[in-house]
Design a protein around this motif. Structure first.
Motif, PDB file in Angstrom:
ATOM      1  N   GLU A  12      63.367  28.506  25.741  1.00  0.00           N
ATOM      2  CA  GLU A  12      63.481  28.005  24.368  1.00  0.00           C
ATOM      3  C   GLU A  12      64.671  27.067  24.180  1.00  0.00           C
ATOM      4  N   GLY A  13      65.800  27.349  24.818  1.00  0.00           N
ATOM      5  CA  GLY A  13      66.992  26.559  24.576  1.00  0.00           C
ATOM      6  C   GLY A  13      67.124  25.311  25.416  1.00  0.00           C
ATOM      7  N   CYS A  14      66.158  25.061  26.300  1.00  0.00           N
ATOM      8  CA  CYS A  14      66.304  23.960  27.247  1.00  0.00           C
ATOM      9  C   CYS A  14      66.301  22.583  26.572  1.00  0.00           C
ATOM     10  N   GLU A  15      65.392  22.374  25.634  1.00  0.00           N
ATOM     11  CA  GLU A  15      65.283  21.052  25.015  1.00  0.00           C
ATOM     12  C   GLU A  15      66.552  20.674  24.265  1.00  0.00           C
ATOM     13  N   GLY A  16      67.127  21.625  23.540  1.00  0.00           N
ATOM     14  CA  GLY A  16      68.376  21.340  22.838  1.00  0.00           C
ATOM     15  C   GLY A  16      69.499  21.032  23.799  1.00  0.00           C
ATOM     16  N   ARG A  17      69.578  21.805  24.892  1.00  0.00           N
ATOM     17  CA  ARG A  17      70.605  21.567  25.909  1.00  0.00           C
ATOM     18  C   ARG A  17      70.447  20.181  26.528  1.00  0.00           C
ATOM     19  N   LEU A  18      69.214  19.765  26.722  1.00  0.00           N
ATOM     20  CA  LEU A  18      68.957  18.438  27.269  1.00  0.00           C
ATOM     21  C   LEU A  18      69.433  17.349  26.310  1.00  0.00           C
ATOM     22  N   GLN A  19      69.118  17.494  25.022  1.00  0.00           N
ATOM     23  CA  GLN A  19      69.534  16.479  24.052  1.00  0.00           C
ATOM     24  C   GLN A  19      71.054  16.403  23.955  1.00  0.00           C
ATOM     25  N   ALA A  20      71.736  17.545  23.992  1.00  0.00           N
ATOM     26  CA  ALA A  20      73.199  17.544  23.959  1.00  0.00           C
ATOM     27  C   ALA A  20      73.766  16.875  25.201  1.00  0.00           C
ATOM     28  N   THR A  21      73.135  17.123  26.351  1.00  0.00           N
ATOM     29  CA  THR A  21      73.588  16.499  27.589  1.00  0.00           C
ATOM     30  C   THR A  21      73.386  14.993  27.549  1.00  0.00           C
ATOM     31  N   PHE A  22      72.286  14.562  26.978  1.00  0.00           N
ATOM     32  CA  PHE A  22      72.048  13.118  26.861  1.00  0.00           C
ATOM     33  C   PHE A  22      73.072  12.468  25.930  1.00  0.00           C
ATOM     34  N   ASP A  23      73.549  13.193  24.919  1.00  0.00           N
ATOM     35  CA  ASP A  23      74.633  12.664  24.076  1.00  0.00           C
ATOM     36  C   ASP A  23      75.882  12.415  24.915  1.00  0.00           C
ATOM     37  N   ILE A  24      76.185  13.338  25.823  1.00  0.00           N
ATOM     38  CA  ILE A  24      77.336  13.162  26.717  1.00  0.00           C
ATOM     39  C   ILE A  24      77.106  11.954  27.625  1.00  0.00           C
ATOM     40  N   ALA A  25      75.891  11.846  28.162  1.00  0.00           N
ATOM     41  CA  ALA A  25      75.580  10.726  29.050  1.00  0.00           C
ATOM     42  C   ALA A  25      75.733   9.388  28.339  1.00  0.00           C
ATOM     43  N   ARG A  26      75.319   9.310  27.094  1.00  0.00           N
ATOM     44  CA  ARG A  26      75.476   8.061  26.338  1.00  0.00           C
ATOM     45  C   ARG A  26      76.953   7.732  26.132  1.00  0.00           C
ATOM     46  N   ALA A  27      77.746   8.750  25.848  1.00  0.00           N
ATOM     47  CA  ALA A  27      79.176   8.515  25.595  1.00  0.00           C
ATOM     48  C   ALA A  27      79.890   7.993  26.835  1.00  0.00           C
ATOM     49  N   PHE A  28      79.400   8.380  28.022  1.00  0.00           N
ATOM     50  CA  PHE A  28      80.070   7.996  29.255  1.00  0.00           C
ATOM     51  C   PHE A  28      79.250   7.029  30.108  1.00  0.00           C
ATOM     52  N   ASP A  29      78.111   6.575  29.575  1.00  0.00           N
ATOM     53  CA  ASP A  29      77.217   5.708  30.342  1.00  0.00           C
ATOM     54  C   ASP A  29      76.921   6.363  31.696  1.00  0.00           C
ATOM     55  N   ALA A  30      76.503   7.617  31.651  1.00  0.00           N
ATOM     56  CA  ALA A  30      76.330   8.424  32.850  1.00  0.00           C
ATOM     57  C   ALA A  30      74.850   8.619  33.187  1.00  0.00           C
ATOM     58  N   HIS A  31      74.607   9.007  34.422  1.00  0.00           N
ATOM     59  CA  HIS A  31      73.278   9.320  34.924  1.00  0.00           C
ATOM     60  C   HIS A  31      73.090  10.843  34.904  1.00  0.00           C
ATOM     61  N   VAL A  32      71.904  11.293  34.475  1.00  0.00           N
ATOM     62  CA  VAL A  32      71.615  12.718  34.390  1.00  0.00           C
ATOM     63  C   VAL A  32      70.581  13.103  35.446  1.00  0.00           C
ATOM     64  N   THR A  33      70.926  14.062  36.285  1.00  0.00           N
ATOM     65  CA  THR A  33      69.978  14.652  37.220  1.00  0.00           C
ATOM     66  C   THR A  33      69.520  15.982  36.652  1.00  0.00           C
ATOM     67  N   MET A  34      68.236  16.062  36.310  1.00  0.00           N
ATOM     68  CA  MET A  34      67.682  17.289  35.759  1.00  0.00           C
ATOM     69  C   MET A  34      67.080  18.094  36.906  1.00  0.00           C
ATOM     70  N   LEU A  35      67.652  19.250  37.158  1.00  0.00           N
ATOM     71  CA  LEU A  35      67.231  20.055  38.290  1.00  0.00           C
ATOM     72  C   LEU A  35      66.443  21.265  37.808  1.00  0.00           C
ATOM     73  N   HIS A  36      65.197  21.343  38.249  1.00  0.00           N
ATOM     74  CA  HIS A  36      64.328  22.475  37.918  1.00  0.00           C
ATOM     75  C   HIS A  36      64.104  23.276  39.193  1.00  0.00           C
ATOM     76  N   ALA A  37      64.606  24.492  39.220  1.00  0.00           N
ATOM     77  CA  ALA A  37      64.460  25.359  40.387  1.00  0.00           C
ATOM     78  C   ALA A  37      63.362  26.378  40.119  1.00  0.00           C
ATOM     79  N   VAL A  38      62.412  26.454  41.016  1.00  0.00           N
ATOM     80  CA  VAL A  38      61.301  27.393  40.898  1.00  0.00           C
ATOM     81  C   VAL A  38      61.427  28.422  42.004  1.00  0.00           C
ATOM     82  N   SER A  39      61.584  29.667  41.617  1.00  0.00           N
ATOM     83  CA  SER A  39      61.755  30.730  42.594  1.00  0.00           C
ATOM     84  C   SER A  39      60.433  31.428  42.860  1.00  0.00           C
ATOM     85  N   TYR A  40      60.105  31.573  44.141  1.00  0.00           N
ATOM     86  CA  TYR A  40      58.902  32.296  44.536  1.00  0.00           C
ATOM     87  C   TYR A  40      59.223  33.727  44.950  1.00  0.00           C
ATOM     88  N   GLU A  41      60.451  34.148  44.679  1.00  0.00           N
ATOM     89  CA  GLU A  41      60.862  35.489  45.084  1.00  0.00           C
ATOM     90  C   GLU A  41      60.378  36.503  44.052  1.00  0.00           C
TER      91      GLU A  41
END
Length: 271
Positions: A12-41
């Protein structure tokens, strides 16, 4: 700060966290690597041949693909440089793999499916082992104001000094910085680095700060810090992680554990 590593998952909280991170990226002209880890354990009692795991794999892969498609559709018009990385395995392992070339690692405050009263094992591992500072976004955070006042929690430890140093790029953006200590007189005598040393370091980077000493009331140190930060309308807290041993913090409580379990504002930590 040009490379941001963001942990994404279908919660549930992922989309908001992404938007906040993009705000940081805009402020610093930064690149965002979104890492999705899928565990088969998958823990399947009695499944000695792995048949339950094998049967679940197609559904797990399908859910991961659907999540990625949904997120990429939402990101199509964003004005931030980003990439999507899919890794198999535990999230903390994948994040640690990418952390050495990341200037900032952004995560949520808890593991998927965990209650908000339980400290995240993943965050604890990252704080100890990651090669970059960790920014813990509160649940429900949907934006980040890089110019909002910043709050540095100072206890004179080397961990606090490392966090201060890691936060310099973000502190430069803040319109004001408070360097705050919560301690008794006997604690000050044990400071490795008194507050004035932290202020001197910031001044060399062109950052002015206010030195603040807050008496320790009846509540926890973490609560005292968050209340002081909220009173100053701060948008970021900076803190050293695990000033004592991590084992002691996890068993006995501790400022770090309380702060990252349910943070009131985004909190940047380094160890």
């Amino acid at each position: 700060m040009k490379s941001i590593l963001l942990h994404v998952n279908d919660t549930e909280g992922c989309e908001g966290r992404l938007q906040a991170t993009f705000d940081i990226a805009r402020a610093f002209d930064a690149h965002v690597t979104m890492l999705h880890a899928v565990s088969y354990e998958i823990f399947a009692p009695g499944d000695i041949y792995g048949s339950a795991v094998a049967a679940a794999l197609p559904q797990i892969r399908e859910q991961a693909a659907a999540f990625r498609a949904r997120m990429e559709a939402d990101l199509a018009n964003e004005d931030v440089a980003w990439e999507w990385v899919l890794r198999h395995g535990l999230p903390e392992h994948a994040l640690l793999e990418y952390s050495p070339l990341s200037d900032l690692l952004v995560v949520g405050p808890r593991d998927a499916g965990e209650a908000d009263t339980r400290a995240s094992a993943m965050v604890g591992t990252l704080l100890v082992k990651a090669r970059s500072p960790v920014l813990v976004m509160p649940e429900g955070q949907t934006a980040f104001d890089a110019e909002a006042p910043a709050f540095v929690a100072w206890n004179g430890s080397s961990e606090a000094a490392l966090a201060l140093r890691a936060a310099v790029p973000m502190l430069k953006k803040a319109r004001s910085v408070s360097l705050v200590s919560v301690s008794e007189e006997k604690d000050r005598e044990r400071f490795d680095f008194p507050p004035v040393r932290g202020a001197e370091y910031l001044s060399r980077h062109g950052i002015e700060c206010e030195l603040v000493d807050i008496p320790h009331g009846e509540g926890s140190v973490a609560d005292t810090l968050f209340h002081a930060a909220e009173a100053r309308k701060c948008g970021l807290m900076v803190m050293g992680a695990y000033g004592h041993s991590r084992l002691a913090e996890m068993l006995l409580g501790g400022v770090t554990r309380r702060a990252v379990t349910n943070p009131a504002i985004p909190i940047l930590l380094a160890h």
